[in-house]
Design an enzyme around this catalytic site. Structure first.
Site, PDB file in Angstrom:
ATOM      1  N   HIS A   1       0.976  -0.985  -0.122  1.00  0.00           N
ATOM      2  CA  HIS A   1       0.179  -0.198   0.357  1.00  0.00           C
ATOM      3  C   HIS A   1       0.906   1.344   0.104  1.00  0.00           C
ATOM      4  O   HIS A   1       2.091   1.238   0.666  1.00  0.00           O
ATOM      5  CB  HIS A   1      -0.910   0.131   1.147  1.00  0.00           C
TER       6      HIS A   1
ATOM      7  N   GLU B   1       0.389  -0.514  -5.001  1.00  0.00           N
ATOM      8  CA  GLU B   1      -0.800   0.308  -5.035  1.00  0.00           C
ATOM      9  C   GLU B   1       0.131   1.725  -4.835  1.00  0.00           C
ATOM     10  O   GLU B   1       1.271   1.677  -3.998  1.00  0.00           O
ATOM     11  CB  GLU B   1      -1.766  -0.139  -3.875  1.00  0.00           C
TER      12      GLU B   1
ATOM     13  N   ASP C   1      -0.147   6.557  -5.834  1.00  0.00           N
ATOM     14  CA  ASP C   1      -1.481   6.872  -5.494  1.00  0.00           C
ATOM     15  C   ASP C   1      -0.353   8.671  -6.717  1.00  0.00           C
ATOM     16  O   ASP C   1       0.164   9.518  -6.394  1.00  0.00           O
ATOM     17  CB  ASP C   1      -1.418   7.805  -4.411  1.00  0.00           C
TER      18      ASP C   1
ATOM     19  N   HIS D   1       0.367  10.494  -2.840  1.00  0.00           N
ATOM     20  CA  HIS D   1      -0.754  10.460  -1.441  1.00  0.00           C
ATOM     21  C   HIS D   1      -1.766  11.520  -1.450  1.00  0.00           C
ATOM     22  O   HIS D   1      -3.226  11.568  -1.658  1.00  0.00           O
ATOM     23  CB  HIS D   1      -0.514   8.958  -0.388  1.00  0.00           C
TER      24      HIS D   1
END
Length: 312
Positions: A57, A85, A87, A100
């Protein structure tokens, strides 16, 4: 004795020793051997005898490995194969970078909103690690991440402020359908991308039976979906997991807002193990290295997925 020859031999030996030391310090990465969209679909296909999969993440941050950085990817891959993952966000001049938050303060030495800065300005800031310490590293662009990831890992693009058209165009530009996936929150978003590019793979929000039915009605092939079912283990998810498994779909829980925050390593390891034992196939964790170590023993002795794991 020829002193000149002895000196030359000692110099060569010293050079070899130094070279060996440097090579010893360079760790090989655990990579994913995925080079086609079809192989990516096979990697996420539920078979019933699959290796528990790990996704980092926000890029799998750690000490001196800031979130959403190439350095974090590489750090995690020294310990475990993983997807990441990430952003994507836009700068003032519409360069897609990895960050993020809308603001720079928490993760960089910058202040205020990212979209107040051009890329030339934003790339001068340094990234902070999980403890808030300033590192030598800078914000990467999404294109840099896509180029770096090829042959190493798979990137999963979260939905932030980047227009869907821009995301689709970048994937096509780099022919990256084999190693770049898209997070979609609903069937409508998935249909936009699928109509534009029949090879794209999704991390799709499928938290209810109704959502599952909406993807089917939209005509999104299940072999191109890995399903995010929520942040925690819930008894009511059992039926949903079974229905998705019947369709060959792997299910993922993101432990970042829940189990990653448990206070001890032992408690977190117990939680990661419980996730996999509940029938979930993929853990998306801030603590990707910890999660991988905790569930390693749950991998079957033999799995078709082993062919996708390699070293580089």
């Amino acid at each position: 004795m020829n002193l000149r020859r002895v000196s030359r031999q000692l110099a060569v030996a010293a050079s070899c020793f130094v070279a060996a030391q440097v090579m010893g310090q360079s760790k090989k990465l655990n990579v994913l051997n995925i080079s086609t969209p079809q192989q990516l679909q096979q990697y996420f296909k539920y078979t019933g005898h699959d290796v528990p999969l790990i996704s980092g993440h926000r890029g799998g941050p750690d000490v001196n490995a800031p979130e959403n950085s190439l350095e974090a990817f590489e750090h995690s891959l020294q310990f475990t194969p993983a997807t990441f993952e990430i952003d994507p966000h836009l700068t003032k001049d519409s360069v897609v970078v990895l960050l993020h938050d809308d603001t720079l303060d928490r993760t960089t030495t910058g202040k205020g909103k990212l979209n107040s800065y051009t890329w030339e300005e934003a790339k001068k800031f340094k990234l902070k690690d999980v403890n808030g310490n300033v590192t030598p590293y800078r914000i990467p662009t999404l294109e840099e991440a896509i180029i770096w990831a090829k042959g190493r890992t798979v990137l999963i693009l979260d939905k932030k402020d980047v227009p869907m058209e821009t995301t689709a165009k970048l994937i096509k530009k780099h022919h990256a359908e084999a190693w770049v996936m898209i997070t979609v929150h609903n069937a409508k978003q998935a249909k936009f991308y699928y109509d534009d590019n029949k090879n794209v793979m999704f991390e799709a929000f499928v938290k209810t039976k109704q959502a599952m039915e909406e993807y089917e009605q939209a005509g999104i092939p299940w072999q191109q979906i890995m399903a995010y079912i929520g942040p925690d283990i819930k008894p009511e998810n059992k039926e949903l997991i079974e229905l998705l498994h019947q369709r060959g779909v792997m299910c993922m829980i993101s432990s970042a807002p829940t189990y990653d925050k448990l206070p001890t390593t032992e408690e977190r390891a117990k939680a990661y193990t419980a996730i996999i034992k509940s029938g979930v196939d993929v853990i998306e964790a801030d603590r990707a290295i910890e999660a991988a170590a905790a569930v390693k023993s749950l991998a079957p002795a033999s799995s078709d997925k082993n062919k996708f794991f390699g070293k580089k």
